[in-house]
Write a protein that holds these residues in place. Structure first.
Motif, short mmCIF file in Angstrom:
data_model
loop_
_atom_site.label_atom_id
_atom_site.label_comp_id
_atom_site.label_asym_id
_atom_site.label_seq_id
_atom_site.Cartn_x
_atom_site.Cartn_y
_atom_site.Cartn_z
N ALA A 21 112.07 -6.17 9.73
CA ALA A 21 111.43 -7.39 9.81
C ALA A 21 112.04 -8.45 9.69
O ALA A 21 111.93 -9.17 10.40
CB ALA A 21 110.08 -7.27 9.67
N ARG A 22 113.04 -8.22 8.90
CA ARG A 22 114.00 -9.86 8.42
C ARG A 22 115.16 -10.22 9.51
O ARG A 22 114.99 -10.97 10.34
CB ARG A 22 114.98 -9.53 6.94
N LEU A 27 117.30 -12.57 14.18
CA LEU A 27 117.72 -12.63 16.08
C LEU A 27 116.18 -13.17 16.82
O LEU A 27 116.68 -13.35 18.18
CB LEU A 27 117.92 -11.41 16.79
N GLY A 28 115.42 -14.21 16.45
CA GLY A 28 113.90 -14.26 17.50
C GLY A 28 114.34 -16.21 17.95
O GLY A 28 114.24 -17.08 17.93
N ASP A 107 102.36 -10.30 10.47
CA ASP A 107 104.03 -11.49 10.70
C ASP A 107 103.65 -12.20 11.93
O ASP A 107 104.60 -11.87 12.77
CB ASP A 107 105.23 -11.56 10.42
N PRO A 108 103.44 -13.07 12.88
CA PRO A 108 103.05 -13.75 13.98
C PRO A 108 104.86 -14.12 14.42
O PRO A 108 105.39 -13.85 15.23
CB PRO A 108 102.64 -15.13 14.31
N VAL A 109 105.75 -14.13 13.60
CA VAL A 109 107.28 -14.88 13.74
C VAL A 109 107.71 -12.98 14.61
O VAL A 109 108.50 -13.43 14.76
CB VAL A 109 107.75 -14.82 12.39
N VAL A 110 107.28 -11.96 13.68
CA VAL A 110 108.03 -11.31 13.96
C VAL A 110 107.58 -10.97 15.34
O VAL A 110 108.21 -10.63 16.02
CB VAL A 110 107.83 -10.20 13.22
N ILE A 114 110.00 -10.24 18.67
CA ILE A 114 110.39 -9.36 19.00
C ILE A 114 110.63 -9.02 20.48
O ILE A 114 111.42 -8.92 21.93
CB ILE A 114 109.31 -7.87 19.23
N ASP A 115 109.22 -10.46 21.18
CA ASP A 115 109.63 -11.00 22.52
C ASP A 115 110.93 -11.12 23.07
O ASP A 115 111.27 -11.12 24.64
CB ASP A 115 108.31 -11.70 23.01
N VAL A 116 111.01 -12.11 22.09
CA VAL A 116 112.37 -13.12 22.24
C VAL A 116 113.36 -11.89 22.64
O VAL A 116 114.35 -12.08 23.47
CB VAL A 116 112.96 -14.30 21.20
N VAL A 117 113.87 -10.91 21.61
CA VAL A 117 114.73 -10.06 21.98
C VAL A 117 114.31 -9.41 23.67
O VAL A 117 115.51 -8.80 23.88
CB VAL A 117 114.87 -9.17 20.25
#
Length: 124
Positions: A21-22, A27-28, A107-110, A114-117
């Motif tokens: 997750a980190r 990578l986001g 975590d909404p940031v995670v 994942i969508d960005v990656v």
């Protein structure tokens, strides 16, 4: 193989980083994915050289390279620099992850990362 140090992979094998997750939060950002991909594909480079290759300012590439370094994905390559030049290299040959593990992450940031990656991976 998970999060091994550079050069730790046996000869003839690739050093693949298993994303957690980190790392995913690191990578986001689309430019970070592009920078990491360029370093893996073309080898070590300066922020200026990467900026020219990707059509970005050296300030933006320098900032995002430092973020990638904090996340353990790239590292300084001092043996390549002359004078004030700062060269960067990818720490791993590639990355892998199970997207389904992150789609429901607390975590909404995670979840956003994942969508960005996935988007960047699919479109490049």
């Amino acid at each position: 193989m998970t999060e091994s140090e550079p050069g730790a992979a046996p000869a003839g094998t690739r050093n693949i980083h298993n994303i957690n997750a980190r790392t995913l939060r690191t990578l986001g950002h689309p430019l970070r994915i592009q920078l990491l991909s360029a370093l893996r594909e073309f080898g070590p480079a300066t922020a200026s050289g990467l900026g020219e290759r990707l059509g970005e300012s050296s300030g933006a590439t320098s900032y995002h390279l430092r973020q990638l370094a904090e996340g353990g994905l790239v590292e300084d390559a001092p043996d390549l620099g002359k004078g004030r030049e700062r060269w960067w290299r990818a720490v791993h040959d590639g990355t892998m992850f199970e997207a389904s593990e992150f789609r429901t992450h607390a975590d909404p940031v995670v979840r956003g990362a994942i969508d960005v990656v996935l988007h960047e991976t699919a479109t490049t």
